[in-house]
Design an enzyme around this catalytic site. Sequence first.
Site, PDB file in Angstrom:
ATOM      1  CD  GLU A 108      -2.415  -1.190   2.728  1.00 40.32           C
ATOM      2  OE1 GLU A 108      -2.384  -0.266   3.372  1.00 40.32           O
ATOM      3  OE2 GLU A 108      -2.886  -2.435   3.084  1.00 40.32           O
ATOM      4  CE  LYS A 110       5.315   5.034   6.641  1.00 45.09           C
ATOM      5  NZ  LYS A 110       5.369   6.269   7.160  1.00 45.09           N
ATOM      6  CG  ASP A 112       4.528  12.383   5.015  1.00 47.22           C
ATOM      7  OD1 ASP A 112       4.200  12.147   6.189  1.00 47.22           O
ATOM      8  OD2 ASP A 112       5.388  13.100   4.562  1.00 47.22           O
ATOM      9  CE1 TYR A 223      -3.412   1.848   8.722  1.00 48.57           C
ATOM     10  CE2 TYR A 223      -3.402   3.840   7.478  1.00 48.57           C
ATOM     11  CZ  TYR A 223      -3.030   3.046   8.597  1.00 48.57           C
ATOM     12  OH  TYR A 223      -2.453   3.906   9.540  1.00 48.57           O
ATOM     13  CE  LYS A 311      10.044   6.909   6.592  1.00 51.47           C
ATOM     14  NZ  LYS A 311       9.833   7.148   7.739  1.00 51.47           N
ATOM     15  CB  CYS A 405      31.120  30.137  26.338  1.00 49.49           C
ATOM     16  SG  CYS A 405      29.295  29.850  26.410  1.00 49.49           S
ATOM     17  CB  CYS A 408      28.713  32.441  30.046  1.00 51.89           C
ATOM     18  SG  CYS A 408      29.906  30.981  29.747  1.00 51.89           S
ATOM     19  CB  CYS A 423      30.533  26.402  27.810  1.00 53.64           C
ATOM     20  SG  CYS A 423      30.211  27.366  29.171  1.00 53.64           S
ATOM     21  CB  CYS A 428      26.980  28.876  30.629  1.00 49.30           C
ATOM     22  SG  CYS A 428      26.489  29.403  29.050  1.00 49.30           S
TER      23      CYS A 428
HETATM   24  S1  IVH Z   1      -0.070   0.116   8.693  1.00 50.23           S
HETATM   25  C1  IVH Z   1       0.178  -2.500  12.309  1.00 50.23           C
HETATM   26  N1  IVH Z   1      -0.695   1.256   6.165  1.00 50.23           N
HETATM   27  O1  IVH Z   1       2.647   4.898   8.733  1.00 50.23           O
HETATM   28  C2  IVH Z   1      -0.284  -1.631  11.353  1.00 50.23           C
HETATM   29  N2  IVH Z   1       0.260   2.636   8.011  1.00 50.23           N
HETATM   30  O2  IVH Z   1       4.528   3.384  11.324  1.00 50.23           O
HETATM   31  C3  IVH Z   1       0.630  -0.166  11.309  1.00 50.23           C
HETATM   32  N3  IVH Z   1       0.568   4.877   7.370  1.00 50.23           N
HETATM   33  O3  IVH Z   1       1.893   5.904  11.792  1.00 50.23           O
HETATM   34  C4  IVH Z   1       0.113   0.815  10.205  1.00 50.23           C
HETATM   35  N4  IVH Z   1      -0.126   4.840   5.457  1.00 50.23           N
HETATM   36  O4  IVH Z   1      -0.102   6.156  10.363  1.00 50.23           O
HETATM   37  C5  IVH Z   1      -0.167   1.391   7.567  1.00 50.23           C
HETATM   38  N5  IVH Z   1      -1.091   2.061   4.230  1.00 50.23           N
HETATM   39  C6  IVH Z   1      -0.477   2.161   5.449  1.00 50.23           C
HETATM   40  C7  IVH Z   1      -0.155   3.449   5.966  1.00 50.23           C
HETATM   41  C8  IVH Z   1       0.452   3.599   7.150  1.00 50.23           C
HETATM   42  C9  IVH Z   1       0.378   5.677   6.034  1.00 50.23           C
HETATM   43  C10 IVH Z   1       1.397   5.352   8.423  1.00 50.23           C
HETATM   44  C11 IVH Z   1       0.699   5.058   9.746  1.00 50.23           C
HETATM   45  C12 IVH Z   1       1.684   4.859  10.782  1.00 50.23           C
HETATM   46  C13 IVH Z   1       2.997   4.904  10.053  1.00 50.23           C
HETATM   47  C14 IVH Z   1       3.639   3.712  10.123  1.00 50.23           C
END
Ligand code: IVH
Length: 673
Positions: A108, A110, A112, A223, A311, A405, A408, A423, A428
């Site tokens: 899926e 992710k 933001d 999700y 990421k 520093c 101070c 320092c 300070c």
């Molecule tokens: S699954 C145990 N799916 O990413 C399941 N997270 O650390 C945990 N996030 O803060 C989350 N899109 O808010 C999942 N398709 C997605 C996501 C998603 C964004 C965010 C979620 C969490 C962070 C994962």
Amino acid sequence: MSQKRLQEIKKIIDKANYHYYGLDEPILTDAEYDKYMQELFGIEKNHPEWVTEDSPSQRVGGFVASQFPKIRHPEPLLSLDNAFHAEDLKDFDCRVRMVAPDAEYVVELKIDGLTVALTYEDGLLIRGATRGDGEVGEEITANVKTIRAVPLRIRTEAGIPVSSQLDVRGEGYMPKESFLQLNSEREEEGLSLFANPRNAAAGSLRQQDSKITARRKLGYFSYQIIQAENLGIRTQKEVLQTLKNYGFHVNPDYKVFKTIEQVIAYCSQMTGERHNLPYEIDGLVIKVNHFAHQRELGYTAKSPRWAIAYKFPAEQVETVVKDIEINVGRTGVLTPTAIVREVFVAGSTVSRATLHNQDNIRDKDIRIGDYVLLHKAGDVIPEIIKSLPEKRSGTERIFEMPSACPSCGRPVFRPGGEAAHRCLNSSCPSRQREAIIHFVSREAMNIEGLGPAVIYQLLENRLIGDAADLYFLEYDKLLALERMGDKSAQNLLHAIETSKQRGLAPLIFALGIRHVGVKVGKVLANRYGNMDALRNAALEDLKEIGDIGETMAKSIISFFQDQANLDFLEKLRKAGVKMTADHTVTSQILAGKSIVVTGTLKFWDRREIEGFIEQLGGKSSSSVSKKTSFVVCGESAGSKLTKAKELGIPVFNEDEFKSFLHIANEDKINTDT
Ligand code: IVH
């Protein structure tokens, strides 16, 4: 209606407030609370002469209305492990396939934004909440209801079963277009700009006035369904389909793959395509599809073993170093910071970047005036990767660390073996200021509304000299400060008051003992239970604790040897700051026992079980010898198990050890509040 009744009600309300805000354990329902408040208002209306400064009625419109109620999530919101390279994904795949050889993956996007947890009862949306610390979040129902993508009632056509309670999780976000529009409007109004869509979404959902949230045009992709299994759902793909049938928005770009190679290919495809999406994504989430496989894989302390977040690589941009400034931190370290020409990178505008220390500046040959390559370390901290000497004009200046520093004026030292210049003056002004900023920070005493600007003001006006003085601040003096209104002063005093009950672990962290972070604060609080016991701990005793090495132990000892620190603690004690742990494991049922844990565990993370053993007085050791008291053995244990058998040392499996701990838990763990 008597004055006695008034006193009674005030007491009840105060107690309720305390439990609600201080302990996160409400003792009154909202309706009961309102009833008492109405009664209070009634009496005070008839007897204005009875209204006192500290009456709960004086807070209305102040902090009561300006806070979101806290709620405990039905199940904690976990985070995900991160993968940054294809290799990390392959490793993840290996770990998965060891347990579930024929696993398939759902990938899926992710999104933001920020996690928003929704609760439905009999199909009706009754609550929306932020993630908070994962266990306790803030209730933001009114604001969540303004997001059009969030169904107020679940669609139940086509005979899809709906359990009486349904908890759905997903990501609230702000589309790029709404973000740009919002910021350009704010710019015209002379308001501060949001750094990125995520901050803007978070800020919008924490508005007191839902009408403002409604104007911000937020989106929501769901999700997860907490009760999925009860609904007969067996895979993540079915979760997404069910959510869609229920009327939720589900991001359409999810895919199901059989191999990790396909997953990797999709990740690299989306790395290229992400900028074409109408919202920001910071990666992809890879989840094992079948619940049966997910169950087998299980969880570590913080995250599922059946999912990982890929990421995107950090972005790199070019900019110019306009100047280098020095910041003196609470431990006296002088940190050089580059002031750079503003650039947009990884989702926000950057104008400063840390340079860490002099060696880093010299190694990278960064000069004032240089063109440099900048990125965000860990996607958060702006950092200079390297200078671009080929672009120099000859006017660039080499930076020298100052010998005095900047705060101070005392001489600066570079202790042998350290990269940092320091320092050493503990009074300070810059160090003291930073120490207070640390003391009040979220993971420390968590005093909301006390940002650096107010701290500067308090110091400048000599209302405080150190953090303990915060607890002796008076309303009238606060009110006399510039830009401090009645409401902010009341809120601030309330936040300071609340922080007294924060507890031992955050307090230990707040003290700013060198090398002692949040986690060690917790370990020490668990182990010693109160500040005096920690103060009297011997070096040897500290070193026995798993997470604490020689350097840290020494640092703790030397902190408590410094009279200034003891005076500071005494001041906190006089102020009524709580110095005991909430839950103290007093059982020493494993005292004197040396225990070896081996094999793959089902219930625990390795560190978790080792921590538990230590809390119960035992010592966790890595090798089996004649001195070993017993072995706790998980799946596929090897040579340690063999050796234990050879030496005739008792071996328990996890269930046996767990039931043993369970007994220990119930019998011996005291709640010491
Ligand atoms: S699954 C145990 N799916 O990413 C399941 N997270 O650390 C945990 N996030 O803060 C989350 N899109 O808010 C999942 N398709 C997605 C996501 C998603 C964004 C965010 C979620 C969490 C962070 C994962």
